[in-house]
Design an enzyme around this catalytic site. Sequence first.
Site, short mmCIF file in Angstrom:
data_model
loop_
_atom_site.label_atom_id
_atom_site.label_comp_id
_atom_site.label_asym_id
_atom_site.label_seq_id
_atom_site.Cartn_x
_atom_site.Cartn_y
_atom_site.Cartn_z
N LYS A 87 -15.39 0.76 -13.86
CA LYS A 87 -15.38 -0.69 -13.62
C LYS A 87 -15.74 -1.47 -14.88
O LYS A 87 -15.16 -2.53 -15.15
CB LYS A 87 -16.35 -1.05 -12.49
N ASP A 121 3.45 2.25 -4.93
CA ASP A 121 2.52 3.21 -5.51
C ASP A 121 2.10 2.68 -6.88
O ASP A 121 2.95 2.47 -7.75
CB ASP A 121 3.19 4.58 -5.65
N ILE A 122 0.81 2.45 -7.04
CA ILE A 122 0.28 1.86 -8.27
C ILE A 122 0.59 2.73 -9.50
O ILE A 122 0.57 2.24 -10.62
CB ILE A 122 -1.25 1.62 -8.09
N TYR A 149 -17.49 5.92 -11.27
CA TYR A 149 -16.97 4.70 -10.65
C TYR A 149 -17.41 3.47 -11.45
O TYR A 149 -16.59 2.62 -11.81
CB TYR A 149 -17.46 4.61 -9.20
N ASP A 183 0.87 -1.18 0.00
CA ASP A 183 0.00 0.00 0.00
C ASP A 183 0.90 1.23 0.00
O ASP A 183 2.13 1.08 0.12
CB ASP A 183 -0.93 0.00 1.24
N ILE A 184 0.29 2.42 -0.12
CA ILE A 184 1.09 3.63 0.04
C ILE A 184 0.94 4.17 1.46
O ILE A 184 1.53 5.18 1.80
CB ILE A 184 0.68 4.73 -0.98
N ARG A 185 0.11 3.47 2.25
CA ARG A 185 -0.09 3.92 3.63
C ARG A 185 0.39 2.87 4.63
O ARG A 185 0.33 1.69 4.36
CB ARG A 185 -1.56 4.24 3.86
N ILE A 207 -18.68 -5.36 0.59
CA ILE A 207 -17.96 -6.32 1.42
C ILE A 207 -18.15 -5.95 2.89
O ILE A 207 -17.87 -4.83 3.30
CB ILE A 207 -16.46 -6.29 1.09
#
Length: 236
Positions: free
Chosen positions: A130, A37-38, A126, A19-21, A156
């Site tokens: 997708k 970072d993606i 969004y 993750d970046i976090r 989820i």
Amino acid sequence: GLAKLLRKQFGKYNVILSDIRKPPAHVYQSGPFIFSDILDYKNLCEIVVNNRISWLIHYSALLSAVGEANVSLARDVNITGLHNVLDVATEHGLRLFIPSTIGAFGPMSPRNPNPDLCIQRPRTIYEVSKVHAELMGEYYHHRYGLDFRCLRYPGIISADSQPGGGTTAEYVILSHLYLSFQIVSVLFLVADSWPMVFDDSNARSDWGWKHNYGLPELIQTMLNFTGSNFRMLRAN
Ligand SMILES: NC(=O)c1ccc[n+]([C@@H]2O[C@H](COP(=O)([O-])OP(=O)(O)OC[C@H]3O[C@@H](n4cnc5c(N)ncnc54)[C@H](O)[C@@H]3O)[C@@H](O)[C@H]2O)c1
Ligand SMILES: *[C@@H]1O[C@H](CO)[C@@H](O)[C@H](O)[C@H]1NC(C)=O
Ligand SMILES: *[C@@H]1O[C@H](CO)[C@@H](O)[C@H](O)[C@H]1NC(C)=O
């Protein structure tokens, strides 16, 4: 939650989370965790090569609350990020999983039942992104032979984490505020435009999908999850 299951099956050190976090301490203690970072394509390649990665499960996204405030950053993370993982997976022969959403339909799609293949003309950015992801994955499969898998997730509800920021998460939060019979109407209000019934016969026959929770168990689990606040409100 998913990493826990994968590590049980494939070994603790064979599943790398990124993750970046910074994650909470218990995540660090549960197995390998690295920064990625993606949007940094070269770094993605480095990670894949240095760790001999063979499967990539792509969950990075910028959720709506943040995304609304910064649409162009959300588009970068969600859409350029998608393109980066498609390319890195193709270049290095990885198997790739990307989640879609049950919201990837639109007012013109059949809702009851909703088949796997039908017209998809959603109207939010969004959902449009997708559908783009679903089609790009299929395209890379046909064009380059990429092993691409995708599932249209409902909201989820995880035992491991607090709700994030999606529509379904909000009804869990709203249920802090309402009594049980009202939760159901909130749920239907929010999800009004979504499919009512999914035809899951292909999943049942192709990969042995079967559900463990029906609606009563789902509601009971939600009430258990929000239990302490719920009881507090009633006591007041
Ligand atoms: N949660 C749901 O109910 C639900 C339903 C349908 C589909 N999905 C899909 O599942 C995926 C994951 O959703 P989630 O609820 O786990 O979201 P989440 O917000 O919990 O996780 C997304 C993660 O991406 C990270 N991220 C942000 N920018 C990044 C970057 N530049 N590089 C790397 N990582 C970055 C964030 O730090 C965050 O930890 C998304 O594609 C979402 O659309 C989720
Ligand atoms: C990016 O993805 C998140 C969740 O995955 C979603 O809430 C947000 O609306 C998306 N934004 C764009 C521009 O696709
Ligand atoms: C909800 O909590 C009760 C009481 O703790 C428990 O008996 C029941 O099994 C739980 N139900 C679910 C679906 O988690």
